[in-house]
Structure formats: C-alpha cells, structure tokens
Design an enzyme around this catalytic site. Structure first.
Site, mmCIF file in Angstrom:
data_model
loop_
_atom_site.group_PDB
_atom_site.id
_atom_site.type_symbol
_atom_site.label_atom_id
_atom_site.label_comp_id
_atom_site.label_asym_id
_atom_site.label_seq_id
_atom_site.Cartn_x
_atom_site.Cartn_y
_atom_site.Cartn_z
ATOM 1 C CE1 TYR A 150 -3.857 2.312 0.609
ATOM 2 C CE2 TYR A 150 -2.419 3.323 2.253
ATOM 3 C CZ TYR A 150 -3.565 3.360 1.476
ATOM 4 O OH TYR A 150 -4.405 4.445 1.548
ATOM 5 C CE1 TYR A 419 12.202 35.728 -0.419
ATOM 6 C CE2 TYR A 419 12.460 33.698 -1.677
ATOM 7 C CZ TYR A 419 11.668 34.729 -1.220
ATOM 8 O OH TYR A 419 10.330 34.756 -1.544
#
Length: 526
Positions: A150, A419
């Site tokens: 899964y 940044y």
C-alpha cells in the site's frame, strides 16, 4: 449558462468517493461514478439525479478500464476532470507473511489503474485542458510497519503525479494529489473492528484531536480541480490534521472521549465576518490576498511599511478595513500595530504572514552576517512576532495562521542563501505551530508561490537579476503566475473547506518544484 464539466470519480461507492460525488454534483458537474461490481455505485450515483452515470469496473485490469471508457464514450463526448480515488487498503501483514499476489494486486489497483485511467482521460480532454486529482496517502510519505504494498503504491502514485504534471502541462492538464491522514471511512472502521487500528490512540497522535471527515478530502479535491487552482500542478497536499508536523514522543492531543462531533459531521457554517491580518498588503501578492478576503466579506487589517501604498490599498477596499504602517522587523512597531487591531476589532481570526524581502544576490564570499540578518529579521522573525501578537488576540477562538513561503522552501537558489534559508525556516515554523496549536483549535499552513508577476519580480527583471524568458521555460505551465492565484489559494486554505489541512504546504508554482529533468520544462509560451 456554460455546460457542466464531466467528472469521473473512481472508488465512488466508498466513504470518500460518495462525498466526492456530492461535492462535484453540488458544483453543477455531471459526474460519472466508477467502482467494483456489487459496490452500490449505480445507486449512489442515481441518488444525485438521472443526469449522472455509474459504471462497474475492476481497475486493476487494463482491459476492463478500456471497456469502461467504451461505456463512457457512449454517454459523453469528452472528459474534464478525473479523480483517481479508488484503492485497495493496506493488509497490515508482516513482510514475511505478505504473498506476492496480494502485493501485486495493490500495485495494480493503486498505481497501474490510475495511470491507465489518466492516460485515457487525457485523450478525451478538450484543448482548453482539464484536471486530474490523485488520492495518495500519508503512507506514501511516511513509513509504517505492515503496509509495504500500500505504502509503496502510494509513494509511486505521488511520483507519477509530478511526472505527469510536467508532461501534460503543455496540454494545460493539471495533475495534483491529496495525501490524506486518518479519515473516518468504512475502510478505517474495518481496521478498528479487526483490531488493526486503535482510533483512540490515533486521535491522540493528531494535533487537532480527531480523524478527518470524508467531506474534508472531497472539498480539497474540489479546490484542486477548480479554476481557483489554475496555477497548481504537481503539488501534493497533506490533509492530515497535523500528523506529519508532530515529531516527538508522547501525544499531540489530550485523550478524547469517543469520536468528537466534528469528526462525525461538518459543523454548521459561521457566516460572520472574520478579522484577517495581512502583512505586506500594500502591493503585489499581499494586496491581492487582502482584496480577496475583503471580497469574501471579511474585515481586513492591512499592514505594510509603505504608508502610501497600504493606505491606498485599504481605501480601495472600504471603511470596514484598517490600514497600518508598520515595520514588522521591529518588536515595538508590531506591538503598536496589533494594539490598533485590538482597539478596532477586538480579536483576530486569520493571520497571513506575507511580508518579505529578497536578498541582494551577492556571492557568499562577499556576504556577512548582516546580509543574512537583514532578510531573516523580516521574513522569519517578523512573521514570528506577528504570529505571537495575533495569537494573543485569538485566545479562546478557532484561528488560522498562514505563512507565505516560496519554491525556495524546497529548492534553494544560489546565491540567494538568506532568502532560501528564511523560507525553509518559515515552513518548519508552520509545522511547529501545527503541532503546538492544533489542540487549541488553531490551524496553520504554508503557501509557497513560484514566480509570480509582481512589482518585485518586475524590478528584478528591470535590474537584470532574473531572466524572464529562461524562467518561463523552466515552468511546466509555461508562464509566471498571477497574484490572484496566490490569493485564491490563501482564501481556500483559510476556509472551512480546508479544515483538516494543518501544518501542510501548498505549492502554487506552475509545476516548478515537480520538474527534475535537464533542459526546459516548456517552450515558455513562444
């Protein structure tokens, strides 16, 4: 009146699938529900009206899917939206007890099926484009024992979401995914009944203290498939109540007695105007966000260092809004700003930390601490100070903190060291808020724009610091976004439709962070 969109929904007879049927039919779409034989899909679809269709199909078999599309072609002439929602759940078996037939069945249903469905749906989408939304899972992001097939299939589906988003961007087909956490569905109920899941422990592990509802997945799918998400592609949205954001021993939420009411049913809508604080609201993205909340009927406090710009922005919105000149890197200035907000409105419901500055594009060998501090003081410390001040005015209320990040959160640029660092810090700050504040009814999320056509980007272009032609070619969708794209996403994340998103990040970047190839991602509109 425009023609209704044609929307295919797989796994339509299940818990999430049925709410997806209702979500899209409620939007005026023509829905085609698909599920396995004897699932009740026809009855589920017919309950919505005779204009909708239901078909049975084994989605683990490519031949059956091709036969399905022959049936679909018999009733409609195109497809606009595909929701790949069907899946077989985890067996929860140890590795040594997992037989290969069961393993491969999960891969066939959860990966091969969605691929074939997407391939055939895209062939039938108009030239104007369409949208595909894949239902993945947190199991595809975080490891769990006994969920091998899964989890692997969901990780594969997430990867395929990104690669298809890049390939089909030239067709204007957007491909996104939702990664749900624990959702109250028949599948989860069965796991509890079999003794394979302890939902009381699950609730204590989720910062908001409950499982999600099926409608909370459907509403995210509704947004991702809508025009409001026109610049969102390749993004994977975690809808988990903050599960991924909690990273320490112990519990994220005190024990609760049974299933909370908000886990069982959607709360009644509160139509009262909210008080929304937006920093950097004088221009560009911040102004667009403020305008969208104002148009939604909310009261907005606009904060900006540019006094003229913020006054003009607030004046254009009307008298029920407040303009505040403030420097968010100053603790005194922030305190004064929120004193004005408290005096005017008395409280805060939504805090949007949008204000930010760019660094100076200097090589690292020419930078010193002051270059880093200049950016971090505004982008990180300023956001933190504003959040603290907003939280003091949220006491006893449900609230929402939205931090504006960047594509640099995930992919830093050189030489924009400060940044990128500030935006990575903002993302983890969001997750810390989610883990701590979820139990108090306060959600948080990060909104990460790509290149957006703002005055700031225009200034960088004019100064020769960015090459707009090269940038457009690097974006799978082939162009920069608009401030309104970010505003639409902000309004959604702050809405009840996003009520189980907590600590997650939404990239609104035209596919930038999904492209990992060499060369150009598009022709840049040329």
């Amino acid at each position: 009146m425009s023609n209704p969109r044609i929307v295919i929904i797989t796994g339509a007879a299940g818990g999430v699938g049925r709410t997806m049927l209702a979500e899209f039919a409620g939007r005026g779409d023509l829905v085609i529900g698909v599920d396995v034989a004897q699932s009740g899909v026809s009855e589920a679809v017919q309950a919505l009206g005779d204009q909708h269709f239901g078909f049975e199909c084994d989605l683990s078999d490519e031949r059956n899917i091709m036969q399905l599309f022959e049936q679909i072609d018999g009733v409609v002439d195109h497809v606009d939206v595909l929701l790949n929602n069907a899946a077989v759940g985890p067996t929860m078996q140890p590795t040594l007890e997992t037989d290969m037939a069961g393993f491969e069945k999960a891969i066939s249903t959860n990966l091969y099926g969605p691929f074939v469905l997407a391939r055939e749906a895209v062939k039938r989408m108009p030239e104007t484009g369409g949208a595909i939304v894949n239902t993945a899972s947190l199991a595809g992001v975080l490891g769990n024992p006994g969920r091998n097939a899964y989890a692997a299939s969901k990780a594969a589906l997430i990867s395929m979401t990104k690669s298809l988003a890049c390939e089909w961007a030239e067709r204007n087909v957007r491909v996104t995914a939702i990664a749900p956490g624990y959702i109250r569905t028949p599948m989860v109920a069965a796991l509890e009944k079999q003794g394979k899941a302890d939902l009381s422990m699950v609730r204590q592990r989720v910062p908001v203290g409950r499982l999600g509802r099926s409608d909370e997945i459907a509403s995210v799918a509704g947004f991702l498939a809508s025009d409001a998400a026109r610049y969102v592609t390749g993004s994977v949205v975690a809808v988990d109540g903050g599960w991924m954001s909690f990273n320490q021993p112990g519990t994220a939420h005190p024990p609760v007695d049974g299933a909370p009411q908000t886990e069982l049913a959607r709360p009644e809508a509160d139509d009262a105007p909210r008080v929304v604080v937006v920093t950097g609201a004088g221009n560009g993205i911040g102004r667009a966000i403020a305008e969208s909340f104002a148009a939604n009927g909310d009261h907005v406090a606009l904060i900006d260092k540019d006094a003229d710009a913020v006054r003009d922005a607030a004046k254009a919105l009307g008298d029920s809004h407040l303009a505040i000149e403030a420097d968010i890197s100053s603790e005194q200035s922030v305190a004064a700003a929120f004193a004005q907000i408290e005096s005017r409105f008395g409280h805060v419901d939504v805090m949007v930390n949008n204000a930010g500055i760019a660094d100076l594009f200097k090589p690292a060998l020419e930078q010193d601490t002051s270059d880093l501090k200049r950016v971090m003081d505004v982008n990180l410390s300023g956001s933190f100070m504003c959040t603290k001040a907003a939280l003091a005015l949220m006491q006893g209320r449900a609230g929402f903190i939205l931090n504006v990040g960047s594509i640099n959160t995930f992919l830093p640029f050189a030489p924009r060291h400060a940044y990128g660092a500030s935006k990575a810090a903002i993302d983890i700050l969001t997750r810390c808020f989610a883990a701590e504040l979820g139990q108090k009814g306060i959600r948080s999320a990060t909104l990460a724009p790509g290149y957006i056509r703002t005055p700031g980007v225009a200034a960088l272009e004019d100064s020769g610091k960015v090459d707009s032609v090269a940038i457009r070619k690097r974006i799978p969708l082939g162009d920069m976004g608009r401030p309104q794209d970010i505003a639409d996403a902000a309004l959604f994340l702050a809405s009840p439709a996003a009520s189980y998103i907590n600590g997650g990040i939404l990239y609104v970047d035209g596919g930038w962070t999904s492209f990992g190839g060499a060369g150009d991602a598009s022709d840049g509109g040329q």
